[in-house]
Design a protein around this motif. Structure first.
Motif, PDB file in Angstrom:
ATOM      1  N   LYS A   1       1.884  -9.532 -10.695  1.00  5.89           N
ATOM      2  CA  LYS A   1       1.633  -8.247 -11.346  1.00  5.89           C
ATOM      3  C   LYS A   1       2.878  -7.378 -11.222  1.00  5.89           C
TER       4      LYS A   1
ATOM      5  N   PHE B   1       4.785  -3.895 -10.889  1.00  6.88           N
ATOM      6  CA  PHE B   1       4.541  -2.565 -10.333  1.00  6.88           C
ATOM      7  C   PHE B   1       5.738  -1.639 -10.588  1.00  6.88           C
TER       8      PHE B   1
ATOM      9  N   ARG C   1       0.814  -1.225   0.000  1.00  2.00           N
ATOM     10  CA  ARG C   1       0.000   0.000   0.000  1.00  2.00           C
ATOM     11  C   ARG C   1       0.849   1.277   0.000  1.00  2.00           C
TER      12      ARG C   1
ATOM     13  N   PHE D   1       3.559   0.519  -3.516  1.00  2.00           N
ATOM     14  CA  PHE D   1       3.177  -0.096  -4.793  1.00  2.00           C
ATOM     15  C   PHE D   1       1.787   0.354  -5.262  1.00  2.00           C
ATOM     16  N   ASP D   2       0.785   0.117  -4.423  1.00  2.00           N
ATOM     17  CA  ASP D   2      -0.594   0.430  -4.815  1.00  2.00           C
ATOM     18  C   ASP D   2      -1.359   0.838  -3.558  1.00  2.00           C
ATOM     19  N   SER D   3      -1.607   2.119  -3.443  1.00  2.00           N
ATOM     20  CA  SER D   3      -2.287   2.634  -2.238  1.00  2.00           C
ATOM     21  C   SER D   3      -3.748   2.193  -2.167  1.00  2.00           C
ATOM     22  N   GLU D   4      -4.313   1.772  -3.290  1.00  2.00           N
ATOM     23  CA  GLU D   4      -5.721   1.365  -3.320  1.00  2.00           C
ATOM     24  C   GLU D   4      -5.900  -0.154  -3.250  1.00  2.00           C
ATOM     25  N   PHE D   5      -4.823  -0.877  -3.028  1.00  2.00           N
ATOM     26  CA  PHE D   5      -4.923  -2.335  -3.002  1.00  2.00           C
ATOM     27  C   PHE D   5      -5.773  -2.803  -1.821  1.00  2.00           C
TER      28      PHE D   5
ATOM     29  N   GLN E   1       2.372  -0.278 -16.858  1.00  2.00           N
ATOM     30  CA  GLN E   1       1.004  -0.682 -16.586  1.00  2.00           C
ATOM     31  C   GLN E   1       0.886  -2.194 -16.798  1.00  2.00           C
TER      32      GLN E   1
ATOM     33  N   ASP F   1      -1.503  -5.972 -15.660  1.00  2.00           N
ATOM     34  CA  ASP F   1      -2.639  -6.629 -15.018  1.00  2.00           C
ATOM     35  C   ASP F   1      -2.160  -7.887 -14.297  1.00  2.00           C
ATOM     36  N   TRP F   2      -3.013  -8.373 -13.419  1.00  2.00           N
ATOM     37  CA  TRP F   2      -2.682  -9.620 -12.731  1.00  2.00           C
ATOM     38  C   TRP F   2      -2.697 -10.775 -13.736  1.00  2.00           C
TER      39      TRP F   2
END
Length: 267
Positions: free
Chosen positions: A239, A241, A101, A104-108, A246, A248-249
């Motif tokens: 995925k 990062f 979070r 890598f991805d704050s919205e995970f 960009q 996808d999984w």
């Protein structure tokens, strides 16, 4: 000379007597044979029992042969995972909260990921059943497809039908391991990946049982009437990062097996 002739005739009669059947001796031999009839029949009893058991043994061998033909082989070279690990669960939470979070991805959200993983399982398993691996190029990594293809091509139709999984038949799912990977092959750009191994417990016909309002036993995986219907799926998702990339999984491991087969292997 007469004495010699009488002796020769006597020898001839003796030879003829030996050649003729002797009822008394035959009867005595019959009695002797009768006297050992009981031990012989007793000795042959185990053989008769073994002959009687031959059909049962043959039926068992035929049943085992049928089960072997219907049994799913290992789809990929990946160790079977059945239950969660307490240590991994703690590590997974730390990795998500303090690495994925923030960096890598704050919205995970793990809940959303599991929901998407179930849908991916349904799509991929359906394509595997149909042998349509070419259409999985956007969902499954090329390396995984190359490993899956020769195995899928050798499966019988009965075995292929076991591959299809409905999302509504999943009764347990959890992330077994969440990992972070770095690739320093490029000196100018460090590639970063997140890899999540998911475990799904599936019972075929579960959704139909729920629709009929049937009571579902909590220990159905151990009950004989459900053992052929309980499957476990190990799917690993990855995925990228990397900054500015960009992605996808993608599935890079797809393994499905019956729980009862794994139990029988360990016996």
């Amino acid at each position: 000379m007469q004495h010699t002739l009488r002796r020769s005739l006597g020898m001839a009669r003796l030879s003829l007597t030996r050649l003729q059947p002797r009822p008394t001796l035959a009867a005595s031999r019959g009695q002797e044979a009768g006297s050992i009839t009981t031990p012989l029949s007793t000795a042959t009893q185990p053989a008769s029992r073994s002959f009687a058991s031959l059909p049962q043994e043959q039926d068992k061998k035929e049943q085992n042969a049928r089960e072997s033909l219907n049994r799913l082989p290992r789809l990929m070279d990946f160790p079977e995972i059945v239950w969660p690990s307490a240590l991994n669960t703690l590590k997974n939470w730390i990795t998500i909260q303090f690495i994925i979070r923030p960096y890598f991805d704050s919205e995970f959200q793990l809940k959303e990921f599991i929901y998407g993983a179930k849908q991916a399982l349904q799509v991929v398993s359906s394509k595997l059943m149909g042998g349509d691996l070419d259409s999985l190029d956007t969902l499954v990594s090329p390396e995984a497809i190359a490993e899956l293809r020769p195995v899928i091509q050798k499966l019988s139709m009965t075995q292929r039908r076991q591959l299809e999984i409905k999302e509504s038949d999943i009764y347990l799912s959890f992330p077994y391991q969440v990992g972070i990977m770095f690739d320093d092959a490029n000196d100018k750009l460090q590639k970063r990946f997140v890899e999540i191994t998911m475990v799904f417990h599936v019972m075929r016909g579960l959704s139909e049982m729920r629709e009929r309002g049937e009571e579902i036993p909590w220990n159905m995986g151990t009950l004989p009437e459900y053992q052929d219907k309980v499957f476990i799926c190990n799917y690993r998702f990855v995925k990228e990062f990397t900054a500015g990339q960009q992605s996808d999984w993608t599935v890079n491991v797809a393994n499905q097996f019956r729980a009862i087969d794994l139990i029988n292997e360990t016996k």
